[in-house]
Design a protein around this motif. Structure first.
Motif, PDB file in Angstrom:
ATOM      1  N   GLY A 290       0.822  -1.210   0.000  1.00 28.82           N
ATOM      2  CA  GLY A 290       0.000   0.000   0.000  1.00 28.82           C
ATOM      3  C   GLY A 290       0.856   1.260   0.000  1.00 28.82           C
ATOM      4  N   GLN A 291       1.873   1.260   0.844  1.00 28.27           N
ATOM      5  CA  GLN A 291       2.714   2.446   1.029  1.00 28.27           C
ATOM      6  C   GLN A 291       3.620   2.706  -0.177  1.00 28.27           C
ATOM      7  N   GLU A 293       2.943   1.670  -3.102  1.00 25.41           N
ATOM      8  CA  GLU A 293       2.035   1.654  -4.257  1.00 25.41           C
ATOM      9  C   GLU A 293       2.458   0.588  -5.270  1.00 25.41           C
ATOM     10  N   PHE A 330      -4.348   2.988   4.497  1.00 26.36           N
ATOM     11  CA  PHE A 330      -3.845   2.940   3.112  1.00 26.36           C
ATOM     12  C   PHE A 330      -4.927   2.321   2.247  1.00 26.36           C
ATOM     13  N   LEU A 359      -2.204  -0.828  -5.919  1.00 22.47           N
ATOM     14  CA  LEU A 359      -2.513  -1.127  -4.525  1.00 22.47           C
ATOM     15  C   LEU A 359      -2.718  -2.636  -4.351  1.00 22.47           C
ATOM     16  N   TYR A 403       5.709   9.430  -7.278  1.00 19.89           N
ATOM     17  CA  TYR A 403       4.432   9.582  -6.573  1.00 19.89           C
ATOM     18  C   TYR A 403       3.818  10.949  -6.867  1.00 19.89           C
ATOM     19  N   GLY A 409      -5.005  10.581  -8.006  1.00 19.92           N
ATOM     20  CA  GLY A 409      -4.117  10.009  -6.990  1.00 19.92           C
ATOM     21  C   GLY A 409      -3.218   8.926  -7.566  1.00 19.92           C
ATOM     22  N   GLU A 429       7.448   7.036   5.180  1.00 22.14           N
ATOM     23  CA  GLU A 429       6.716   8.071   4.445  1.00 22.14           C
ATOM     24  C   GLU A 429       7.698   8.841   3.571  1.00 22.14           C
ATOM     25  N   LYS A 453      -3.245  11.870  -1.366  1.00 27.83           N
ATOM     26  CA  LYS A 453      -3.067  11.340  -2.722  1.00 27.83           C
ATOM     27  C   LYS A 453      -3.348   9.840  -2.753  1.00 27.83           C
ATOM     28  N   ARG A 454      -2.747   9.115  -1.816  1.00 26.98           N
ATOM     29  CA  ARG A 454      -2.936   7.653  -1.815  1.00 26.98           C
ATOM     30  C   ARG A 454      -4.392   7.285  -1.586  1.00 26.98           C
ATOM     31  N   LYS A 457      -7.288   7.457  -4.304  1.00 29.08           N
ATOM     32  CA  LYS A 457      -7.461   6.383  -5.298  1.00 29.08           C
ATOM     33  C   LYS A 457      -8.716   5.561  -5.015  1.00 29.08           C
TER      34      LYS A 457
END
Lengths: 577, 291
Positions: A290-291, A293, A330, A359, A403, A409, A429, A453-454, A457
């Protein structure tokens, strides 16, 4: 009136060859144009233990393996006694009368005994004890008035040319069983509407998930053995040379998922499969996907929990685990396929969503769905592969933002090796370039922006999903609510309700995350609601309340390890209305 | 442009390392940068993977693709990257806690596979980022915040583990000898198969015992003793030297087929380059098995 549908149960000890007998019968039926559904009830024991396999076949689509049995093939004394209570009046038991001595006091007088003196029947052919299954199958084909040559072809294909002797023996034995039944056993009034020109495919949920992954262009599958997901590993391994997929059994599920994230980061479509325990080990890395992407498809085929729980039994109790998998917020998609056919399409959909939105996508199957065999009409093989936005050339400003902030997103992805796209993927992060902003370079403003942003989505994933469907009449007295593998059994119950003119409808929720807004409207306009779930706490029911504030009125929960039966649903509905 | 010869500055990012002044990891970074420069590898074909810990921040300081993943999981991610695209040069990095503690299982299994990647472990015998607890390579008896009466455990011996687990290039460097370390790193990067570079990389803040001085009094170079790097038995003997004399250099190297050589799925080239236009037909063909 002749019966047009049959339910067969083969019961015995593990190691008795029940699965292959069942599979043979399934093929005989499906190659006769019949629909079928088979369920294997077994224990985690390689030899001994008791197991049964039940197949229901009809010219119409069947949605469950049925409750009562027309024919029982009992392979030992204990299973004879244990299972004869499930036979319908007028049904029959086929058994090896050399080994099994029926206690007539314990058997309902409406049940017909079909003793098979196996020793005598096969005395000129062979001695292997497993041949009793083939004798019984041959006899059954006669009792059901099915085509013998069709059965012979199934036997030929099963053994193939490599096991010529075994094939010959089984052909002779099945014919001997067939002939014995012709001369010595009573006639039954079955008229299965067969069509030998219409051969249907039969496969399990796990096979459909696997096939879906091939259509989707999955190139890397990793797993650690765990029931009931292991058969995906076996099946994909067996086909890896043909498909060009790298199938990796790793040292544990932590390695499995981190490898898959690595392969996906490098640009290969990747998938992992496990059950609850392995899923627990994967949890931290789901957040990593998730982090960073990184697209990833994760199959969790649920079995009875908690802990080691019921390794060979079904349950739907990992929904909250999937929703809560990994720390922090996330974006993550959770899809619960409902049928064998749906397993195929859901897997392709999962890969496309994973790539398009970068994701993790979790597919929640369960033991029943993963392992039961079902006939299907063929699939649509014009698979549409959507790999999402990919950067293939050096960006003109020479500053690739992995990113990058965009309206959706979604930031176009680059695979390592692409000119001018060097970036860092970090579990810490990071900013839009991928540079770490976690400890030393903390940047609260950027943190908020990149988080937004994440998460944005998910709004767009929602828009991509089909609107939730309500089955049955709009104007119902009661709305049944469900998810996952209970779809079929509820569909069969719905058929009953419509025959009885009971105004019931059915809302089946396939997408658990993101939660779809249409669901609230459907529930709020319903007159009364019943949730049907294979768990103790009513996880979907709680999720619905959490997401919508709506409280479902009635509940039907089951957590004994077995799938739902139509009768249980009908009884519950009758209690309510 | 790519034909121009690359300088060490081309492999550096603008990010200033966050390590304490004097940290052994600076020499490791320098070793990697100079090895890449000497080998003139294209930055775009390199992925540096790390876990979590002080040393794992190294990905941010090298101008290549970086994957800074979870604590202890650098090696599986690096292996996965090789599966996805085995044309990439993959360097896994991290500390002793990351690789020999929480990630120990992955370390051993990756060596069994002889995957073609280089694993550089910055071994300082202490947990630095979490402010000084005992690590899996802390000597028995070492006093730390989590072992106030002394560590009760025998340290992990990564060199010996590597030798018995199937790695095909096993070496140890020392941050106090940067040019030797750079040489070992360069050889590891050119080795085909799993290469381990265990680096004695002193933590100047939390390890007051294994200091630069402590190592300088003990280290010697295997090549100076004419150690035969093809002899597993003598390598195992050397792997057990510690306390009094500590060998650095290459313990063992072998030429063996890699996992990537043997996996039939990789025969047609990197997975990422495989066409996806025929997948439906492939399934259609396989569907016949179910009839």
């Amino acid at each position: 009136m002749s019966k047009t549908e049959v339910v067969l149960r083969v019961a015995g000890a593990a190691g008795d060859g029940i699965a292959s007998s069942g599979e043979a019968f399934a093929k005989i039926c499906s190659r006769s144009g019949l629909h079928l559904l088979a369920y294997n009830s077994y224990q985690s024991v390689i030899r001994g233990g008791f197991i049964w396999l039940q197949i229901r076949a009809s010219h119409e689509k069947v949605f469950t393996h049925g409750n009562k049995v027309d024919f029982l093939i009992a392979l030992n004394q204990r299973e004879f006694e244990r299972n004869c209570v499930d036979i319908v009046p007028g049904g029959a038991i086929l058994y090896n009368s050399d080994k099994i001595k029926p206690n007539k006091d314990k058997i309902n007088e409406n049940i017909i005994l079909c003793p098979l003196p196996v020793g005598q029947i096969i005395k000129d052919i062979g001695r292997n004890p497993i041949l009793q299954n083939t004798v019984a199958l041959g006899a059954l084909i006669k009792l059901l008035d099915l085509d013998f040559e069709n059965m012979a072809n199934v036997i030929r294909d099963y053994f193939g040319k490599k096991k010529q002797t075994a094939m010959e023996v089984n052909l002779q034995v099945s014919k001997a069983g067939y002939d014995y039944a012709d001369k010595n056993l009573p006639q039954f009034d079955f008229k299965l509407e067969t069509d030998l020109d219409n051969k249907r495919p039969v496969l399990t949920g796990n096979q459909a998930l696997s096939l879906g992954s091939i259509s989707a262009g999955c190139k890397f599958y990793a797993a650690y053995p765990m029931t009931p997901a292991s058969s995906i590993l076996h099946w994909l391994s067996a086909h890896s040379i043909q498909t060009g997929m790298v199938v990796k059994q790793a040292e544990d599920e932590i390695s499995v998922i981190n490898m898959a994230i690595g392969a996906s980061f490098a640009g290969a479509r990747s998938m992992v499969g496990t059950s609850g325990g392995g899923f627990s080990l994967m949890t931290e890395a789901i957040g990593l996907a998730g982090q960073t992407e990184t697209p990833l498809v994760i199959i969790n085929s649920m079995r009875g929990g908690p802990s080691t729980g019921l390794p060979t039994k079904t349950e739907q109790a990992d929904l909250f685990q999937a929703i809560g998998a990994s720390q922090g917020d996330f974006p993550k998609v959770i899809i619960a396929p409902s049928t064998v056919e749906d397993c195929y399409y859901s897997t392709i959909e999962a890969f496309n969503l994973a790539d398009k939105y970068q994701l993790p996508v979790i597919l929640l199957s369960d033991l029943f769905l993963s392992e039961h065999m079902e006939s299907v009409d063929s699939f649509n093989f014009d698979a549409i592969i959507d790999r999402g936005e990919i950067v293939t050339h050096k960006p003109s400003d020479n500053a690739y933002r992995r990113y990058k902030f965009t309206p959706t997103g979604v930031s176009p992805r680059a695979f390592p090796g692409t000119s001018g796209t060097i970036f860092q993927a970090t579990s810490d992060e990071h900013d839009d370039f991928g540079n770490v902003i976690s400890d030393v370079f903390t940047d609260p403003e950027m943190r908020t922006k990149i988080m937004d942003k994440r998460m944005k989505k998910m709004d767009f994933v929602k828009k991509d999903l089909p609107i939730p469907k309500l089955y049955g009449t709009d104007d119902a007295k009661l709305t049944l609510v469900s998810w996952g593998s209970t779809f079929n059994v509820i569909r069969e119950s719905m058929h009953f309700f419509s025959q009885e003119n009971l105004p019931i409808n059915h809302l089946h929720i396939k997408y658990l995350a993101p939660f779809q807004s249409g669901i609230q409207k459907i529930l709020e306009t319903s007159n009364d609601t019943l949730i049907i779930e294979g768990n103790f706490t009513g996880q979907l029911s709680k999720l619905i309340t959490m997401e919508t504030g709506f409280k479902i009125n009635h509940t039907l929960f089951k957590y004994d390890g077995e799938p739902f039966y139509t009768e249980e649903i009908i009884d519950k509905v009758r209690d309510i209305i | 442009m790519e034909t121009e010869s690359k300088k060490i500055s081309d492999y550096k990012t603008n990010t200033t390392p966050t390590w304490c002044p004097g940290c052994g990891d600076f020499a490791v970074l320098r070793g990697v940068l100079s090895a890449l420069t000497e080998l003139q590898i294209n930055s775009k074909d390199v992925v540096v993977v790390s876990g979590i810990g002080c040393s794992s921040n190294i990905t941010g300081f090298i101008n290549s693709y970086g994957f800074h993943g979870l604590h202890g999981r650098a090696v599986p991610v690096a292996s996965g990257i090789r599966f996805g695209n085995h044309n990439l040069k993959v360097i896994a990095t991290g500390g002793d806690g990351d690789g020999y503690g929480i990630g120990l299982g992955h370390f051993i299994h990756a060596m069994r596979r002889n995957i073609d990647l280089t694993y550089i472990v910055m071994n300082n015998q202490v947990y630095g980022l979490t402010t000084g607890q005992a690590s899996p390579t802390s000597d028995k008896g070492m006093l730390t915040k989590s072992t106030p009466t002394g560590s009760l455990e025998v340290p992990v011996n990564p060199i010996a583990l590597g030798l018995i687990s199937g790695a095909t290039y096993i070496s140890r460097g020392f941050s106090g000898d940067p040019s030797h370390l750079a040489m070992i790193t360069k050889n590891a990067l050119t080795h085909k198969g799993f290469s381990l570079v265990d680096v004695l990389s002193p933590c100047v803040t939390y390890n007051k015992i294994q200091t630069y001085e402590w190592f300088r009094e003990r280290v010697y170079k295997l090549e100076d003793e004419k150690h035969n790097t093809r002899n597993l038995d003598s390598a195992i003997k050397k792997a057990h030297e510690w306390d009094v004399k500590i060998p650095i250099g290459v313990f063992y190297e072998a030429n063996q087929a890699t996992y990537e050589d043997d996996d039939p799925g990789l025969k047609n080239g990197p997975l990422v380059e495989q066409p996806l236009d025929n997948t439906g037909n492939m399934s259609k063909e396989i569907m016949k098995e179910f009839i």
